[in-house]
Design a protein around this motif. Structure first.
Motif, short mmCIF file in Angstrom:
data_model
loop_
_atom_site.label_atom_id
_atom_site.label_comp_id
_atom_site.label_asym_id
_atom_site.label_seq_id
_atom_site.Cartn_x
_atom_site.Cartn_y
_atom_site.Cartn_z
N ALA A 1 10.97 -13.83 -11.20
CA ALA A 1 9.49 -14.53 -11.48
C ALA A 1 9.47 -15.94 -10.52
N VAL A 2 10.64 -16.31 -10.11
CA VAL A 2 10.85 -17.53 -9.31
C VAL A 2 10.58 -17.34 -7.75
N LEU A 3 10.85 -15.80 -7.54
CA LEU A 3 10.48 -15.45 -6.13
C LEU A 3 8.80 -15.14 -6.14
N VAL A 4 8.44 -14.78 -6.95
CA VAL A 4 6.91 -14.45 -7.08
C VAL A 4 6.19 -15.71 -6.88
N VAL A 5 6.45 -16.56 -7.48
CA VAL A 5 5.78 -17.88 -7.26
C VAL A 5 5.91 -18.31 -6.10
N CYS A 6 7.28 -18.29 -5.30
CA CYS A 6 7.19 -18.67 -4.21
C CYS A 6 6.43 -17.84 -3.06
N ALA A 7 6.56 -16.55 -3.46
CA ALA A 7 5.85 -15.36 -2.32
C ALA A 7 4.43 -15.85 -2.38
N LEU A 8 3.76 -16.40 -3.62
CA LEU A 8 2.44 -16.56 -3.59
C LEU A 8 1.96 -17.95 -2.70
N ILE A 9 2.90 -18.72 -2.66
CA ILE A 9 2.62 -19.78 -1.54
C ILE A 9 2.58 -19.16 -0.15
N GLY A 10 3.48 -18.11 0.19
CA GLY A 10 3.35 -17.47 1.32
C GLY A 10 2.00 -16.77 1.61
N VAL A 11 1.49 -15.94 0.69
CA VAL A 11 0.38 -15.39 0.52
C VAL A 11 -0.73 -16.35 0.92
N ALA A 12 -0.75 -17.26 0.32
CA ALA A 12 -1.84 -18.52 0.82
C ALA A 12 -1.89 -18.69 1.93
N ASN A 13 -0.57 -18.91 2.68
CA ASN A 13 -0.46 -19.16 3.81
C ASN A 13 -1.01 -18.33 4.81
N GLY A 14 -0.63 -17.12 4.55
CA GLY A 14 -1.21 -15.75 5.14
C GLY A 14 -2.85 -15.72 5.15
N LEU A 15 -3.19 -15.79 4.02
CA LEU A 15 -4.81 -15.81 3.99
C LEU A 15 -5.60 -16.79 4.80
N GLY A 16 -4.81 -18.05 4.60
CA GLY A 16 -5.42 -19.13 5.53
C GLY A 16 -5.48 -18.99 6.99
N VAL A 17 -4.36 -18.25 7.48
CA VAL A 17 -4.16 -17.98 8.83
C VAL A 17 -5.16 -16.89 9.40
N THR A 18 -5.19 -15.79 8.33
CA THR A 18 -6.12 -14.65 8.89
C THR A 18 -7.47 -14.75 8.16
#
Length: 346
Positions: free
Chosen positions: A120-137
């Motif tokens: 659960a903690v890792l998913v929350v952190c990964a979602l931050i990375g997803v937001a970063n990736g979407l912003g970049v792409t």
């Protein structure tokens, strides 16, 4: 094996096929960088014995590997983003999120919830990375700006949610990981060795790793070849954030608590470890073995600085100097120049 190149011969995988002399040069550069870093580590350990006789002992080596474990985990994610030509400046904030959530959730919930608390903690952190990736792409925001902005936002949310003082303590599972032993060997040392083996295999021997090299070498050619550039980019940033979050959880287990500044000291060293290990800051070249050596080297320097009683600013200065030196040595003519000087002076 996927091996896309542009007209200049810049390549992704770092592995040689056939008579590819340029690929051989690239492989040689990466190998020399990785071996060179570990040689410097050995020399640093030897010289540090004059400062503290304990350096070089088995116990001290275990301590070095334990302290380097956080940076090794973080640097792997940072290295993947650098490999595709990006950068993740949100790492300190994500480390804090992982640590704060681990301390708040895992110390208050029942032991039976352990198996879903960590994911659960890792998913929350990964979602931050997803937001970063979407912003970049999708939004075409430069990685430097996108990850810096997301890091500020995440940290601000964390500050507001905790009121400046994170609650909770280290759960038994994380304390066991960081302080437990199997015989005379720390559990975290075993974990780091297994993590490094999996990480090296994933980056160098899987199709996902080869796609990262190809993207960093020539994103246009990779797209023409049918790669889903946007998906790979989002996954890379998500993985970087998940690893940063896990490093935050490890820090909680090590220090028995979380603070809002717990990730601040890992941004520059994570970049330094990647670059010192031979990875190109422009993407497309590098290997995790060199990054491991860079992380260990920085940890040794940090311990020496602590033994000498010097200010923490010396570590930052050394990290910056090593980054500059590594980038200069990566210049196309630098290695040839060093060889020519060596031949002249015989």
């Amino acid at each position: 094996m996927l091996n896309l190149r542009d007209e200049s011969g810049k390549a992704g995988t770092g592995f040689v096929r056939g008579e590819d002399k340029r690929g051989a040069v690239r492989l040689q550069r990466e190998t020399v960088s990785a071996v060179g870093v570990f040689v410097v580590c050995v020399l640093a350990l030897f010289l540090s014995k004059f400062i503290n006789p304990e350096f070089g002992s088995i116990h001290q080596l275990q301590t070095i590997l334990t302290l380097a474990s956080f940076l090794i985990v973080v640097s792997y994610g940072q290295g993947l983003t650098v490999l595709i030509g990006g950068l993740d400046l949100s790492i300190p904030s994500v480390i804090t999120v992982g640590g704060v959530l681990a301390a708040a959730w895992m110390s208050t919930l029942s032991p039976g919830g352990f198996w879903w608390q960590i994911p659960a903690v890792l998913v929350v952190c990964a979602l931050i990375g997803v937001a970063n990736g979407l912003g970049v792409t999708l939004l075409r925001i430069p990685p430097f700006i996108m990850t810096l902005a997301s890091g500020i936002i995440v940290y601000s949310i964390c500050l507001g949610a905790t009121g400046g003082t994170p609650s909770g303590a280290a759960p038994n599972s994380l304390s066991t990981l960081m302080a437990g032993r199997i015989g005379s060997v720390p559990i975290v040392n075993i974990f780091v060795v297994i993590f490094c083996a999996i990480a090296v295999f994933m980056q160098s021997r899987t199709s996902f790793g080869q796609r990262l090299y190809a993207m960093g070498s020539n994103a246009t050619a990779a797209k023409i070849a049918g790669m889903r550039i946007n998906v790979i980019t989002v996954c890379t940033y998500a993985l970087s954030s998940a690893l940063a979050g896990f490093a935050g959880m490890m820090l909680v287990g090590y220090s028995n608590g979380a603070t809002l500044r717990m990730g601040d000291s890992y941004l520059l060293p994570s970049i330094a470890a990647v670059v010192i290990g031979g990875s190109s800051i422009l993407g497309g070249r590098g290997n995790f073995v060199g990054t491991i050596g860079g992380a260990i080297l920085l940890t040794i320097f940090d311990m020496v600085i602590t033994s000498l009683g010097l200010a923490q600013g010396w570590r930052t200065m050394i990290s910056g100097g090593l980054i500059l030196a590594a980038i200069l040595l990566q210049h196309e003519g630098a290695l040839d120049w060093v060889r020519s000087v060596g031949r002249r002076h015989g």
